[in-house]
Design an enzyme around this catalytic site. Structure first.
Site, short mmCIF file in Angstrom:
data_model
loop_
_atom_site.label_atom_id
_atom_site.label_comp_id
_atom_site.label_asym_id
_atom_site.label_seq_id
_atom_site.Cartn_x
_atom_site.Cartn_y
_atom_site.Cartn_z
N ALA A 202 -18.04 -46.81 11.64
CA ALA A 202 -19.27 -46.59 12.31
C ALA A 202 -20.20 -46.08 11.29
CB ALA A 202 -19.05 -45.48 13.24
N SER B 52 -21.86 -42.93 10.99
CA SER B 52 -21.22 -41.82 11.69
C SER B 52 -22.11 -40.62 11.53
CB SER B 52 -19.72 -41.55 11.19
OG SER B 52 -19.79 -41.21 9.90
N THR C 205 -16.44 -39.87 20.55
CA THR C 205 -16.67 -38.55 19.74
C THR C 205 -17.40 -37.76 21.02
OG1 THR C 205 -18.60 -37.57 18.43
CG2 THR C 205 -19.15 -39.75 19.31
N GLU D 83 -19.80 -35.96 20.38
CA GLU D 83 -21.18 -36.05 20.35
C GLU D 83 -21.72 -36.53 21.57
OE1 GLU D 83 -24.23 -35.93 18.39
OE2 GLU D 83 -23.22 -34.27 17.45
N TYR E 247 -26.99 -41.83 17.52
CA TYR E 247 -25.66 -42.12 17.22
C TYR E 247 -24.75 -41.64 18.56
CZ TYR E 247 -20.64 -40.48 15.74
OH TYR E 247 -19.64 -40.34 15.76
N LYS F 114 -22.55 -44.46 20.62
CA LYS F 114 -21.22 -44.18 20.75
C LYS F 114 -20.81 -44.23 22.19
CE LYS F 114 -18.75 -43.22 16.75
NZ LYS F 114 -17.56 -44.30 16.55
P1 NAP Z 1 -16.73 -41.88 7.98
O1 NAP Z 1 -16.06 -41.08 7.05
O2 NAP Z 1 -18.31 -41.85 7.89
O3 NAP Z 1 -16.39 -43.51 7.70
C1 NAP Z 1 -17.14 -44.44 8.37
C2 NAP Z 1 -16.46 -45.76 7.87
O4 NAP Z 1 -17.14 -46.87 8.43
C3 NAP Z 1 -16.66 -46.21 6.26
O5 NAP Z 1 -15.46 -46.84 5.92
C4 NAP Z 1 -17.94 -47.05 6.31
O6 NAP Z 1 -17.80 -47.89 5.11
C5 NAP Z 1 -17.53 -47.86 7.66
N1 NAP Z 1 -18.72 -48.83 7.94
C6 NAP Z 1 -19.98 -48.25 8.22
N2 NAP Z 1 -20.58 -49.43 8.59
C7 NAP Z 1 -19.73 -50.44 8.67
C8 NAP Z 1 -20.14 -51.86 9.13
N3 NAP Z 1 -21.36 -52.33 9.34
N4 NAP Z 1 -19.08 -52.64 8.97
C9 NAP Z 1 -17.91 -52.08 8.49
N5 NAP Z 1 -17.52 -50.89 8.21
C10 NAP Z 1 -18.61 -50.16 8.29
O7 NAP Z 1 -16.39 -41.47 9.31
P2 NAP Z 1 -14.88 -40.84 9.90
O8 NAP Z 1 -15.29 -39.17 9.50
O9 NAP Z 1 -13.85 -41.26 8.86
O10 NAP Z 1 -14.81 -41.17 11.09
C11 NAP Z 1 -14.30 -42.26 11.68
C12 NAP Z 1 -14.62 -42.54 13.14
O11 NAP Z 1 -14.66 -41.61 13.98
C13 NAP Z 1 -16.06 -42.90 13.15
O12 NAP Z 1 -16.37 -44.04 13.83
C14 NAP Z 1 -16.79 -41.51 13.69
O13 NAP Z 1 -18.18 -41.96 14.39
C15 NAP Z 1 -15.95 -41.30 14.64
N6 NAP Z 1 -15.79 -39.92 14.88
C16 NAP Z 1 -15.88 -39.20 13.67
C17 NAP Z 1 -15.56 -37.51 14.02
C18 NAP Z 1 -15.52 -36.44 12.77
O14 NAP Z 1 -15.59 -35.23 12.92
N7 NAP Z 1 -15.09 -37.01 11.43
C19 NAP Z 1 -15.49 -37.03 15.35
C20 NAP Z 1 -15.41 -37.97 16.32
C21 NAP Z 1 -15.78 -39.19 15.97
P3 NAP Z 1 -18.35 -47.59 3.95
O15 NAP Z 1 -17.54 -46.60 3.20
O16 NAP Z 1 -18.64 -49.11 3.34
O17 NAP Z 1 -19.81 -46.97 4.39
O1 G4F Z 2 -21.61 -31.89 9.62
P1 G4F Z 2 -22.40 -32.45 10.74
O2 G4F Z 2 -23.37 -33.45 10.26
O3 G4F Z 2 -21.69 -32.93 11.96
P2 G4F Z 2 -22.06 -33.52 13.63
O4 G4F Z 2 -23.57 -33.64 13.69
O5 G4F Z 2 -21.41 -32.32 14.43
O6 G4F Z 2 -21.43 -35.01 13.66
C1 G4F Z 2 -19.97 -34.79 13.33
O7 G4F Z 2 -19.18 -34.82 14.30
C2 G4F Z 2 -19.32 -35.56 15.18
C3 G4F Z 2 -18.22 -35.13 16.36
O8 G4F Z 2 -18.64 -34.13 17.15
C4 G4F Z 2 -18.94 -37.16 14.96
F1 G4F Z 2 -18.93 -37.95 15.91
C5 G4F Z 2 -19.94 -37.45 13.86
O9 G4F Z 2 -19.58 -38.64 13.48
C6 G4F Z 2 -19.93 -36.53 12.72
O10 G4F Z 2 -18.60 -36.68 12.04
O11 G4F Z 2 -23.24 -31.32 11.38
C7 G4F Z 2 -22.69 -30.22 12.06
C8 G4F Z 2 -23.90 -29.13 12.31
C9 G4F Z 2 -24.99 -29.84 13.02
O12 G4F Z 2 -25.45 -28.76 14.09
C10 G4F Z 2 -26.27 -29.71 11.91
O13 G4F Z 2 -27.35 -29.46 12.45
O14 G4F Z 2 -24.33 -28.57 11.21
C11 G4F Z 2 -25.65 -28.69 11.11
N1 G4F Z 2 -26.27 -28.59 9.86
C12 G4F Z 2 -26.70 -27.48 9.13
N2 G4F Z 2 -27.18 -27.92 8.00
C13 G4F Z 2 -26.31 -29.56 8.64
C14 G4F Z 2 -26.63 -28.98 7.65
N3 G4F Z 2 -25.66 -30.77 8.84
C15 G4F Z 2 -25.64 -31.49 7.91
N4 G4F Z 2 -24.91 -32.65 7.62
N5 G4F Z 2 -26.22 -31.25 6.62
C16 G4F Z 2 -26.72 -29.96 6.59
O15 G4F Z 2 -27.37 -29.62 5.47
#
Ligand code: NAP
Ligand code: G4F
Length: 331
Positions: A81, A83, A126, A128, A154, A158
């Site tokens: 995704a 993400s 997610t 989100e 996003y 999702k």
């Molecule tokens: P991430 O580190 O951002 O990894 C995203 C992956 O998607 C990367 O491997 C990226 O490849 C790949 N990707 C992006 N665009 C693509 C495309 N067009 N075709 C094929 N692959 C593509 O995310 P993550 O934290 O591992 O999360 C994994 C999944 O869980 C995501 O779907 C995210 O939205 C969801 N999620 C994450 C969290 C969290 O807190 N981490 C929570 C809830 C849900 P590149 O390296 O080439 O960019």
């Molecule tokens: O770390 P974040 O970018 O994560 P966010 O927006 O919660 O999203 C992550 O978690 C989701 C699950 O709830 C996933 F679905 C999604 O793919 C991703 O992994 O931001 C967390 C919080 C936000 O409120 C943002 O406004 O941190 C705040 N923030 C403050 N300063 C910041 C920053 N976020 C980022 N990325 N960078 C900043 O400098």
């Protein structure tokens, strides 16, 4: 016979942890990687040579069909995704195509290759999707029945992916499960996310490589767990007799300020405020103010429970970044 798994998003944080888990369980692991020259390929080939890389992109249906034909998977984990929530406001149409419709493309690849009865599918849904407006169950935490109200392109993309997965389960009988995962972090988290941005900056400040960090909103709260714990939950979902949807969360919520406080304490600094500047560039047009998950169903049905607590997570991340930053001369 060893099981075969195909992971999309293999270069991401969860792709790393999940591939390690499946490899340890004896799976043959295929990973979908995009781009003709993906910069992460070298590191992946060196660190995880057991992964069989397949080139493809979530927006290219034929590449997904090819990947399924090649991997012949028992299980497909759709982790790919765009993400980053903030970035999704800048590229909303691309995010709809990749994060939303990309999921349909994977499901269609399964259907078109005749895999609806043989392949089990995991969708990375997610928290989100809930949007942080805790209007329907204040204080209890979001569970699987809570209302959705996404607050970003996003989150909206999702939500489409979530419902199309449920639709394919109902329409075609695919063993398809959605994990509604709350934020999970760790040493493999991208530097663009707030926790890793902080842990890395704190490490660099400790080593004299940087003197401050610029952040956006410090007041939002998240339910933060450790990614290594969460991939276990993904796997457990696909081992159940029936597909279903599950929330994975810690049941605790903490602010960005809490994360800063504990991170700076790790390097012996009690007052973090002089080291943090707020920059409006990191604010979002609409914010998710608070996320708190209720993992009771996953704990009861899957026997899943997070192991790493909030202080443990912060410690692990700051220590890892101090190690990485000490090992390189780059400033
Ligand atoms: P991430 O580190 O951002 O990894 C995203 C992956 O998607 C990367 O491997 C990226 O490849 C790949 N990707 C992006 N665009 C693509 C495309 N067009 N075709 C094929 N692959 C593509 O995310 P993550 O934290 O591992 O999360 C994994 C999944 O869980 C995501 O779907 C995210 O939205 C969801 N999620 C994450 C969290 C969290 O807190 N981490 C929570 C809830 C849900 P590149 O390296 O080439 O960019
Ligand atoms: O770390 P974040 O970018 O994560 P966010 O927006 O919660 O999203 C992550 O978690 C989701 C699950 O709830 C996933 F679905 C999604 O793919 C991703 O992994 O931001 C967390 C919080 C936000 O409120 C943002 O406004 O941190 C705040 N923030 C403050 N300063 C910041 C920053 N976020 C980022 N990325 N960078 C900043 O400098």
């Amino acid at each position: 016979m060893a099981k075969q798994a195909l992971i999309t998003g293999i270069t991401g944080q969860d792709g790393y942890h999940l591939s390690e888990l499946l490899h340890a369980k004896g799976y043959t692991v295929y990973g979908l990687m995009r781009g003709q020259q993906n910069p992460k390929r070298g590191r992946l080939e060196q660190e995880q040579p057991f992964i069989k890389l397949v080139e493809g992109d979530l927006t290219d249906q034929s590449s997904l069909i090819r990947a399924i034909e090649l991997a012949k998977p028992d299980e497909v984990y759709n982790l790919a995704a765009i993400s980053h929530v903030g970035y999704s406001f800048k590229t909303p149409q691309l995010v709809a195509d990749v994060t939303g419709k990309g999921t349909l493309n994977v499901l269609e690849a399964i259907r078109l290759t005749g895999g609806t009865k043989s392949i089990r599918f995991y969708q990375a849904s997610t928290s989100e999707m809930f949007g942080g407006l805790d209007y329907n169950r204040p204080g209890k935490g979001y569970d699987e029945d809570a209302l959705f109200h996404p607050r970003s392109p996003y989150g909206v993309a999702k939500l489409y992916a979530h419902w199309i997965t449920k639709n394919y389960r109902e329409a075609y009988g695919i063993h398809a499960s959605c994990g509604i995962l709350f934020n999970h972090e760790g040493e493999r988290r991208g530097l663009e996310f707030v926790t890793r941005k902080i842990s890395n900056a704190v490490a660099r400040i400790h080593l004299g490589k940087q003197d401050h960090i610029e952040l956006g909103n410090l007041d939002s709260k998240r339910d933060w767990g450790y990614a290594g714990d969460y991939v276990e939950g993904m796997w457990l979902m696909l081992q159940q007799a029936k597909p279903d949807d599950y929330v994975l969360a810690t049941g605790e919520t903490h602010s960005i300020r809490d994360f800063l406080e504990l991170s700076f304490k790790q390097i012996g600094i009690d007052d973090w405020k002089p080291y943090v500047k707020q920059n409006p560039a990191f604010m979002r047009p609409s914010e998710v103010d608070i996320l708190l998950g209720n993992p009771a169903k996953a704990e009861r049905v899957l026997g899943w429970k997070r192991k790493v607590d909030f202080p443990g997570l912060v410690k692990l991340m700051v220590e890892y970044d101090i190690g990485i930053e000490s090992a390189t001369n780059l400033v």
